[in-house]
Design a protein around this motif. Structure first.
Motif, PDB file in Angstrom:
ATOM      1  N   UNK A 138       0.845  -1.188   0.000  1.00  0.00           N
ATOM      2  CA  UNK A 138       0.000   0.000   0.000  1.00  0.00           C
ATOM      3  C   UNK A 138       0.888   1.249   0.000  1.00  0.00           C
ATOM      4  N   UNK A 139       0.811   2.027  -1.075  1.00  0.00           N
ATOM      5  CA  UNK A 139       1.685   3.195  -1.209  1.00  0.00           C
ATOM      6  C   UNK A 139       1.376   4.294  -0.176  1.00  0.00           C
ATOM      7  N   UNK A 140       0.114   4.482   0.177  1.00  0.00           N
ATOM      8  CA  UNK A 140      -0.218   5.502   1.172  1.00  0.00           C
ATOM      9  C   UNK A 140       0.389   5.163   2.523  1.00  0.00           C
ATOM     10  N   UNK A 141       0.259   3.911   2.942  1.00  0.00           N
ATOM     11  CA  UNK A 141       0.855   3.488   4.207  1.00  0.00           C
ATOM     12  C   UNK A 141       2.380   3.563   4.144  1.00  0.00           C
ATOM     13  N   UNK A 142       2.935   3.227   2.998  1.00  0.00           N
ATOM     14  CA  UNK A 142       4.380   3.339   2.812  1.00  0.00           C
ATOM     15  C   UNK A 142       4.833   4.776   3.055  1.00  0.00           C
ATOM     16  N   UNK A 144       3.333   7.227   4.680  1.00  0.00           N
ATOM     17  CA  UNK A 144       3.152   7.624   6.070  1.00  0.00           C
ATOM     18  C   UNK A 144       4.237   7.017   6.955  1.00  0.00           C
ATOM     19  N   UNK A 145       4.474   5.723   6.807  1.00  0.00           N
ATOM     20  CA  UNK A 145       5.489   5.055   7.629  1.00  0.00           C
ATOM     21  C   UNK A 145       6.875   5.614   7.345  1.00  0.00           C
ATOM     22  N   UNK A 146       7.161   5.875   6.074  1.00  0.00           N
ATOM     23  CA  UNK A 146       8.476   6.382   5.685  1.00  0.00           C
ATOM     24  C   UNK A 146       8.718   7.786   6.209  1.00  0.00           C
ATOM     25  N   UNK A 147       7.751   8.674   6.017  1.00  0.00           N
ATOM     26  CA  UNK A 147       7.951  10.080   6.358  1.00  0.00           C
ATOM     27  C   UNK A 147       7.745  10.407   7.835  1.00  0.00           C
ATOM     28  N   UNK A 148       6.925   9.636   8.535  1.00  0.00           N
ATOM     29  CA  UNK A 148       6.576  10.001   9.901  1.00  0.00           C
ATOM     30  C   UNK A 148       6.999   8.946  10.922  1.00  0.00           C
ATOM     31  N   UNK A 149       6.433   7.763  10.828  1.00  0.00           N
ATOM     32  CA  UNK A 149       6.644   6.767  11.878  1.00  0.00           C
ATOM     33  C   UNK A 149       8.108   6.369  12.018  1.00  0.00           C
ATOM     34  N   UNK A 150       8.710   5.940  10.921  1.00  0.00           N
ATOM     35  CA  UNK A 150      10.080   5.445  11.026  1.00  0.00           C
ATOM     36  C   UNK A 150      11.094   6.548  11.298  1.00  0.00           C
ATOM     37  N   UNK A 151      10.882   7.733  10.799  1.00  0.00           N
ATOM     38  CA  UNK A 151      11.822   8.831  11.111  1.00  0.00           C
ATOM     39  C   UNK A 151      11.866   9.075  12.606  1.00  0.00           C
TER      40      UNK A 151
END
Length: 186
Positions: A138-142, A144-151
């Motif tokens: 899922x690109x939207x979840x990707x 979000x996870x890439x830009x916010x959660x994992x940072x």
């Protein structure tokens, strides 16, 4: 009870001096990272992160490959390029700056940096692999996870490692990285 080393900042120049040392060391490390010599280290490290991530994915389903800084799926064609900010280096620099600015022996700092770098990079590999799978699902979840959660999680990892490290640092006489007092072990 008090943490080991908890009063050291009050006795060795205080929080203000720690903050100044931290900011100066962090600035120097980030400046070095951007220089040509720094980039000669960053490029191969980033390619290693891609390769190690591909190795982890291959251990589970054999679908991934790496070319340079790109991790890609041989089946779906999905690819992620591991860029600056995604290779774990910035979080390691924050950790290193914190450890170098804190009054401890050089042996304590070296051990903390080595263990901390491994902790950050282990989590960073989990980040890259999870984003690789998430991006195919899922690109939207990707995004979000890439830009916010994992940072946030990678920087939080650096802070937690630093806090755990200062709990175990024997700061008696270690102001500015000097030798421990007589009878103390480093």
């Amino acid at each position: 009870g008090a943490m080991p080393g908890s009063g050291v900042l009050a006795h060795n120049g205080g929080m203000r001096w720690f903050a100044i040392r931290f900011a100066l060391v962090l600035l120097a490390l980030f400046a070095f990272e951007l220089t040509p010599p720094g980039q000669t280290l960053v490029g191969p490290w980033t390619a290693f992160v891609a390769s190690a991530s591909a190795g982890l994915v291959q251990a589970f389903d054999g679908d991934a490959a790496a070319r340079g800084i790109v991790l890609y799926s041989q089946k779906s064609g999905f690819a992620v390029a591991i860029q600056a900010g995604c290779n774990g280096i910035e979080a390691m620099l924050v950790l290193v700056a914190g450890m170098l600015a804190y009054p401890a022996t050089w042996r304590q700092r070296a051990a903390g940096i080595a263990i901390g770098a491994m902790a950050i990079q282990a989590l960073n590999l989990a980040r890259v692999v999870s984003l690789f799978y998430l991006g195919q699902w899922n690109r939207e979840w990707f995004e979000w996870a890439h830009l916010y959660a994992w940072q946030a999680l990678i920087m939080l990892d650096a802070v937690i490692v630093w806090l755990l490290w200062i709990r175990h640092v024997d700061t008696r006489g270690a102001a500015a990285g000097g030798p421990p007092p007589a009878g103390a072990t480093a």
